[in-house]
Design a protein around this motif. Structure first.
Motif, PDB file in Angstrom:
ATOM      1  N   VAL A  33       0.880  -1.195   0.134  1.00  0.00           N
ATOM      2  CA  VAL A  33       0.415   0.280  -0.013  1.00  0.00           C
ATOM      3  C   VAL A  33       1.241   1.073  -0.194  1.00  0.00           C
ATOM      4  N   ASN A  34       0.960   1.986  -1.063  1.00  0.00           N
ATOM      5  CA  ASN A  34       1.437   3.323  -1.382  1.00  0.00           C
ATOM      6  C   ASN A  34       2.983   2.710  -1.273  1.00  0.00           C
ATOM      7  N   GLY A  35       3.571   2.184  -1.830  1.00  0.00           N
ATOM      8  CA  GLY A  35       4.877   1.282  -1.540  1.00  0.00           C
ATOM      9  C   GLY A  35       5.486   0.764  -0.387  1.00  0.00           C
ATOM     10  N   LYS A  36       4.105   0.761   0.732  1.00  0.00           N
ATOM     11  CA  LYS A  36       5.049  -0.243   1.964  1.00  0.00           C
ATOM     12  C   LYS A  36       3.995  -1.668   1.995  1.00  0.00           C
ATOM     13  N   PRO A  37       4.634  -2.638   2.598  1.00  0.00           N
ATOM     14  CA  PRO A  37       4.341  -4.190   2.769  1.00  0.00           C
ATOM     15  C   PRO A  37       3.491  -4.411   3.289  1.00  0.00           C
ATOM     16  N   VAL A  38       2.116  -5.262   3.513  1.00  0.00           N
ATOM     17  CA  VAL A  38       1.426  -5.467   4.165  1.00  0.00           C
ATOM     18  C   VAL A  38       1.322  -6.621   4.356  1.00  0.00           C
ATOM     19  N   PRO A  39       2.156  -7.215   5.329  1.00  0.00           N
ATOM     20  CA  PRO A  39       3.202  -9.076   5.845  1.00  0.00           C
ATOM     21  C   PRO A  39       1.509  -9.641   5.983  1.00  0.00           C
ATOM     22  N   LYS A  40       1.877 -11.394   5.465  1.00  0.00           N
ATOM     23  CA  LYS A  40       0.810 -11.789   5.571  1.00  0.00           C
ATOM     24  C   LYS A  40       0.753 -12.135   7.315  1.00  0.00           C
ATOM     25  N   SER A  41       1.463 -12.236   7.867  1.00  0.00           N
ATOM     26  CA  SER A  41       2.040 -12.255   9.463  1.00  0.00           C
ATOM     27  C   SER A  41      -0.064 -11.719  10.164  1.00  0.00           C
ATOM     28  N   ARG A  42      -0.087 -10.530   9.960  1.00  0.00           N
ATOM     29  CA  ARG A  42      -1.128  -9.913  10.492  1.00  0.00           C
ATOM     30  C   ARG A  42      -2.531 -10.668  10.050  1.00  0.00           C
ATOM     31  N   VAL A  43      -2.546 -10.815   8.840  1.00  0.00           N
ATOM     32  CA  VAL A  43      -3.724 -11.754   8.302  1.00  0.00           C
ATOM     33  C   VAL A  43      -2.943 -13.111   8.675  1.00  0.00           C
ATOM     34  N   ASP A  44      -2.588 -14.002   9.414  1.00  0.00           N
ATOM     35  CA  ASP A  44      -2.647 -15.389   9.888  1.00  0.00           C
ATOM     36  C   ASP A  44      -2.850 -15.233  11.470  1.00  0.00           C
ATOM     37  N   ALA A  45      -2.380 -14.135  11.932  1.00  0.00           N
ATOM     38  CA  ALA A  45      -2.913 -13.422  13.874  1.00  0.00           C
ATOM     39  C   ALA A  45      -3.713 -13.343  13.918  1.00  0.00           C
ATOM     40  N   LEU A  46      -4.767 -12.551  12.683  1.00  0.00           N
ATOM     41  CA  LEU A  46      -6.200 -12.121  13.462  1.00  0.00           C
ATOM     42  C   LEU A  46      -6.495 -13.552  11.965  1.00  0.00           C
ATOM     43  N   LEU A  47      -6.063 -14.194  11.937  1.00  0.00           N
ATOM     44  CA  LEU A  47      -6.955 -15.335  11.751  1.00  0.00           C
ATOM     45  C   LEU A  47      -6.957 -16.622  13.002  1.00  0.00           C
ATOM     46  N   VAL A  48      -6.107 -16.105  13.484  1.00  0.00           N
ATOM     47  CA  VAL A  48      -5.593 -17.667  14.699  1.00  0.00           C
ATOM     48  C   VAL A  48      -6.956 -16.952  16.054  1.00  0.00           C
ATOM     49  N   GLN A  49      -6.879 -15.106  15.838  1.00  0.00           N
ATOM     50  CA  GLN A  49      -7.807 -14.443  17.076  1.00  0.00           C
ATOM     51  C   GLN A  49      -8.909 -14.777  16.730  1.00  0.00           C
ATOM     52  N   ALA A  50      -9.948 -14.869  15.476  1.00  0.00           N
ATOM     53  CA  ALA A  50     -11.206 -15.063  15.284  1.00  0.00           C
ATOM     54  C   ALA A  50     -11.262 -16.555  15.080  1.00  0.00           C
ATOM     55  N   THR A  51     -10.447 -17.506  15.407  1.00  0.00           N
ATOM     56  CA  THR A  51     -10.824 -19.232  14.983  1.00  0.00           C
ATOM     57  C   THR A  51     -10.529 -19.645  16.827  1.00  0.00           C
ATOM     58  N   ARG A  52     -10.069 -19.296  18.015  1.00  0.00           N
ATOM     59  CA  ARG A  52     -10.229 -18.628  19.311  1.00  0.00           C
ATOM     60  C   ARG A  52     -11.563 -18.610  19.601  1.00  0.00           C
ATOM     61  N   GLN A  53     -12.403 -17.689  18.621  1.00  0.00           N
ATOM     62  CA  GLN A  53     -13.615 -17.558  19.225  1.00  0.00           C
ATOM     63  C   GLN A  53     -14.766 -17.956  18.997  1.00  0.00           C
ATOM     64  N   GLY A  54     -14.049 -19.408  17.644  1.00  0.00           N
ATOM     65  CA  GLY A  54     -14.643 -19.968  17.711  1.00  0.00           C
ATOM     66  C   GLY A  54     -15.745 -19.534  16.153  1.00  0.00           C
ATOM     67  N   GLN A  55     -14.692 -19.166  15.229  1.00  0.00           N
ATOM     68  CA  GLN A  55     -15.186 -19.106  14.124  1.00  0.00           C
ATOM     69  C   GLN A  55     -13.974 -20.116  13.570  1.00  0.00           C
ATOM     70  N   PRO A  56     -15.285 -20.926  12.297  1.00  0.00           N
ATOM     71  CA  PRO A  56     -14.681 -21.904  11.423  1.00  0.00           C
ATOM     72  C   PRO A  56     -13.594 -21.144  10.411  1.00  0.00           C
ATOM     73  N   LYS A  57     -11.764 -21.796  10.192  1.00  0.00           N
ATOM     74  CA  LYS A  57     -11.706 -21.343   9.583  1.00  0.00           C
ATOM     75  C   LYS A  57     -11.884 -21.215   8.202  1.00  0.00           C
ATOM     76  N   THR A  58     -12.878 -20.808   6.937  1.00  0.00           N
ATOM     77  CA  THR A  58     -13.231 -20.747   5.921  1.00  0.00           C
ATOM     78  C   THR A  58     -12.515 -20.124   4.940  1.00  0.00           C
ATOM     79  N   PRO A  59     -12.501 -20.331   3.681  1.00  0.00           N
ATOM     80  CA  PRO A  59     -11.987 -19.310   2.376  1.00  0.00           C
ATOM     81  C   PRO A  59     -12.844 -18.352   3.078  1.00  0.00           C
ATOM     82  N   GLU A  60     -14.094 -17.747   2.625  1.00  0.00           N
ATOM     83  CA  GLU A  60     -13.887 -16.849   2.924  1.00  0.00           C
ATOM     84  C   GLU A  60     -13.765 -16.065   4.025  1.00  0.00           C
ATOM     85  N   LEU A  61     -13.731 -16.403   6.064  1.00  0.00           N
ATOM     86  CA  LEU A  61     -12.911 -16.052   6.261  1.00  0.00           C
ATOM     87  C   LEU A  61     -11.540 -15.329   6.564  1.00  0.00           C
ATOM     88  N   GLU A  62     -11.158 -16.181   4.997  1.00  0.00           N
ATOM     89  CA  GLU A  62      -9.411 -16.007   4.825  1.00  0.00           C
ATOM     90  C   GLU A  62      -9.664 -14.678   4.530  1.00  0.00           C
TER      91      GLU A  62
END
Length: 269
Positions: A33-62
């Motif tokens: 974004v404007n030349g600054k990288p958006v690390p994939k690790s942020r997505v992974d961390a957000l998915l961990v939080q969501a699955t901890r709260q009971g949400q199933p890991k689906t393509p839509e959630l990703e």
């Protein structure tokens, strides 16, 4: 080997590496974004939080997670561009957020290192079971505000009126009136002392001869039945006991920290 051939190979290697670099970067980042990288690790961390709260890991959630981190980067850059990160309000909120996260991690770390054991659950179960032993009483009652009203209703019942019908029509107890005053089986200790003392003196089918006064008003009490107290099997209440013991451990951990801290501050409670 010809010099031109070696030079050609080196050139090809350099070109190949140059072509692979963007691919490697994209493997580690969602996008730029404007030349600054958006690390994939942020997505992974957000998915961990969501699955901890009971949400199933689906393509839509990703997909939602990827969208979220990219939008956050856009908004973050705009906020920083406007100088908001230097504001006193932002710094204060960041400090509160830092404290909250760190405290949460403190208690989470303690809980992981001090799990409730099977032996502790078993011991707590035995203690609760022992406390629940004894006789349970199934009672009906009619609650009114005035003693004269209670005496009048007693006379009606003694005259042949059904206790259940009188309770439905006259009792001021919303929890039992609709059921004809039925309180189901319960330990007498769960009632106020005046009610409990009158109840345990009755025999099956008997009713109090005079109204029983308590903080709620005047009661007419009838004993329907008695039985030995029943307690659920361990498997049925294991989860509740584990939760109870976990809360007790966390409370003690909190109180221990509070007790050993050096301060002249006085808590009201």
């Amino acid at each position: 080997m010809k010099k031109s051939s070696v030079s050609a190979r080196v050139t090809l290697a350099v070109l190949s590496a140059a072509l692979l670099l963007p691919l490697a970067a994209m493997a580690q980042n969602v996008t730029f974004v404007n030349g600054k990288p958006v690390p994939k690790s942020r997505v992974d961390a957000l998915l961990v939080q969501a699955t901890r709260q009971g949400q199933p890991k689906t393509p839509e959630l990703e997909k939602q997670a990827r969208d979220e981190v990219v939008l956050r980067e856009m908004f973050m850059q705009e906020a920083e561009k406007r100088g908001l990160a230097a504001s006193a309000d932002y710094k204060q909120q960041m400090e509160f957020a830092r404290q909250t996260i760190l405290i949460r991690e403190l208690f989470s770390d303690f809980q992981k290192k001090n799990p409730v054991t099977a032996a502790e659950v078993s011991a707590e179960y035995d203690k609760l079971k022992a406390q629940a032993s004894g006789t349970e009483y199934r009672a009906r009652h009619i609650l009114v505000e005035k003693e004269d009203d209670a005496k009048s209703l007693l006379a009606q019942i003694k005259g042949g009126a059904k206790f259940e019908d009188v309770a439905k029509k006259n009792s001021k107890d919303p929890g039992s009136a609709e059921n004809g005053g039925d309180l189901d089986f319960a330990n007498p200790g769960s009632y106020v002392p005046e009610f409990s003392q009158a109840l345990v003196k009755l025999k099956k089918g008997e009713m109090t001869d005079t109204p029983v006064k308590s903080q709620f008003g005047y009661h007419i009490i009838k004993l329907e039945d008695t039985r030995e107290a029943k307690f659920p099997e361990l498997a049925e209440v294991k989860g509740q006991i584990e939760q109870r013991l976990t809360q007790q451990k966390l409370a003690k951990f909190r109180d221990d920290i509070r007790a050993k801290a050096k301060t002249d501050y006085k808590f009201e409670n």
